[in-house]
Design an enzyme around this catalytic site. Structure first.
Site, PDB file in Angstrom:
ATOM      1  N   GLU A 119      -5.297   9.905   2.517  1.00 26.25           N
ATOM      2  CA  GLU A 119      -4.305   9.697   1.457  1.00 26.25           C
ATOM      3  C   GLU A 119      -4.411   8.295   0.853  1.00 26.25           C
ATOM      4  O   GLU A 119      -4.807   7.342   1.527  1.00 26.25           O
ATOM      5  CB  GLU A 119      -2.896   9.861   2.042  1.00 26.25           C
ATOM      6  N   LYS A 187       1.928  15.392  -4.288  1.00 23.92           N
ATOM      7  CA  LYS A 187       2.695  15.314  -3.037  1.00 23.92           C
ATOM      8  C   LYS A 187       4.122  15.798  -3.286  1.00 23.92           C
ATOM      9  O   LYS A 187       4.848  15.205  -4.096  1.00 23.92           O
ATOM     10  CB  LYS A 187       2.695  13.855  -2.569  1.00 23.92           C
ATOM     11  N   CYS A 224       0.158  14.277   3.205  1.00 21.10           N
ATOM     12  CA  CYS A 224       0.812  13.484   4.244  1.00 21.10           C
ATOM     13  C   CYS A 224       2.162  14.013   4.730  1.00 21.10           C
ATOM     14  O   CYS A 224       2.221  14.942   5.507  1.00 21.10           O
ATOM     15  CB  CYS A 224       0.911  12.022   3.822  1.00 21.10           C
TER      16      CYS A 224
HETATM   17  N1  LIG Z   1       2.190   8.411   3.706  1.00 26.20           N
HETATM   18  C1  LIG Z   1       3.221   9.053   4.230  1.00 26.20           C
HETATM   19  O1  LIG Z   1       3.788   9.952   3.643  1.00 26.20           O
HETATM   20  N2  LIG Z   1       3.610   8.618   5.447  1.00 26.20           N
HETATM   21  C2  LIG Z   1       4.828   9.019   6.039  1.00 26.20           C
HETATM   22  C3  LIG Z   1       4.790   8.955   7.499  1.00 26.20           C
HETATM   23  C4  LIG Z   1       4.464  10.265   8.127  1.00 26.20           C
HETATM   24  O2  LIG Z   1       4.643  11.314   7.529  1.00 26.20           O
HETATM   25  O3  LIG Z   1       4.045  10.246   9.297  1.00 26.20           O
END
Ligand SMILES: NC(=O)NCCC(=O)O
Length: 375
Positions: A119, A187, A224
């Site tokens: 990501e 996203k 993510c």
């Molecule tokens: N980049 C992101 O969405 N990180 C959030 C933390 C997670 O989902 O573990």
């Protein structure tokens, strides 16, 4: 909380468990032990020269009478950011492109058909990284890679949508092996957890759950934080995804105990393959920040623990890449396994989606009151 010095769960188990125990632990934690892929010697030599880990595994499916095996090789790339987060933006972009090019060349030697990177995300001054999904410099760079290597490329970027008032999105661009941009996906779920408060970075995706028909199979990208939302995985699967990539950026203190479970559970629950990809290392920022969570102001998020892996619908999974090194994980999949597992477990057939659709439609109404039966 271990940083780079703790290499991987797999290394730890192999070091400490007697063989019979190790085999049983692997059966439970990994479904079964997958065959290692016989990757070309030149690929290992190039990976060692470029200082990244290379691992390959094969998922098998049963032979069928009417369908031929549907074999696809996927490549998962995890990496540190090559330059510090405060280096000039153009230099950071070139360094990242150089790093990715070197890894993709090795993926091509290994016969990878579909590759996905980790990501991408950041805020000021890193909004300068944001670019057009359709014809920005990273998309053009990936189009060349895709065409040269006959490889589908999934490229997560920070998207600047100049046709809609320069709105920023966290986007994955899907580029066909012909080199054409097949489309993009955004996203859907934006984290508001600990330091990952991305609500001021970009908007919640508005493109739903697109699935991309590639020459090698139907793919989707659950970016993510979307991996914590079972309905997000479900909708990609309902739209026909056979492989769902999950490019991520997450740290040990927050999510390392969730990591081996979520994408693996999604593969099982949705009769598909899932590919969980996480970045590596610690990134330092010039200014201190807090996230209103009671912690002292700090200049880094914590340790990004890598550990990228592929999970299959029959509950088997590859070991993870290391927690500390850049890496390329190659997995050979037979997509016939999705239908074969579906025919045994029938989660789609027994899913009762109409019942949930009805109940959820009621539950989101402002005048809803939960059904609680009391004495
Ligand atoms: N980049 C992101 O969405 N990180 C959030 C933390 C997670 O989902 O573990």
């Amino acid at each position: 909380m271990a940083g780079a010095e703790w290499k991987s769960l797999e290394e730890c188990l192999e070091k400490h468990l007697p063989l019979p125990d190790l085999q049983e632990v692997k059966r439970v934690l990994y479904g079964k032990e997958l065959r290692k892929l016989d990757l070309p010697r030149e690929a290992f030599e190039a990976a060692s020269r470029e200082d990244f880990e290379l691992q390959g595994y094969a998922f098998e499916a049963a032979e069928e009478q009417l369908r031929r095996p549907r074999i696809v090789h996927v490549g998962l790339v995890q990496n540190r950011i090559p330059l510090p987060a405060n280096a000039p933006v153009a230099e950071q972009v070139s360094a990242l492109h150089r790093r990715i090019k070197a890894i993709v060349e090795v993926a091509a030697m290994c016969g990878v058909n579909i590759i996905c990177f980790q990501e991408a995300w950041k805020k000021l001054p890193w909004t300068e990284f944001a670019e057009s999904a359709e014809d920005g410099p990273t998309t053009r760079f990936c189009q060349k890679l895709a065409k040269n290597h006959d490889m589908v490329v999934v490229s997560p970027i920070l998207e600047r949508d100049s046709e809609h008032g320069d709105v920023l999105w966290n986007t994955a661009v899907v580029i066909s092996n012909s080199g054409a941009v097949l489309g993009k996906t955004r996203k859907n779920h934006i984290p508001r957890v600990g330091d990952f408060n991305e609500s001021t970075y970009y908007m919640e995706g508005n493109l739903g759950h697109p699935v991309f028909q590639t020459q090698f199979g139907r793919i989707a990208v659950n970016i993510c934080y979307g991996r914590h939302h079972p309905l997000n995985w479900l909708m990609y699967s309902i739209n026909g995804a056979e492989i769902i990539f999950n490019p991520s950026a997450t740290i040990g203190a927050l999510s390392e105990s969730l990591w081996p479970i979520e994408a693996r559970n999604a593969a099982i629950a949705n009769h598909c393959f899932t590919c969980a990809i996480n970045r590596v290392g610690t990134e330092h920022f010039p200014n201190e920040f807090t996230s209103g969570d009671g912690k002292k102001a700090h200049q880094d998020f914590g340790y990004f623990y890598g550990s990228s892996y592929v999970a299959a619908p029959d509950s088997s999974r590859t070991p993870g890449l290391s927690r500390s090194r850049d890496g390329l994980l190659v997995a050979k999949l037979d997509l016939n396994l999705c239908q074969q597992v579906n025919d045994v477990w029938n989660f789609k057939m027994t899913g009762r989606y109409e019942m949930y659709a009805r109940e959820l439609a009621e539950a989101v109404k402002s005048n809803y009151s939960p059904t609680i039966v009391k004495e």
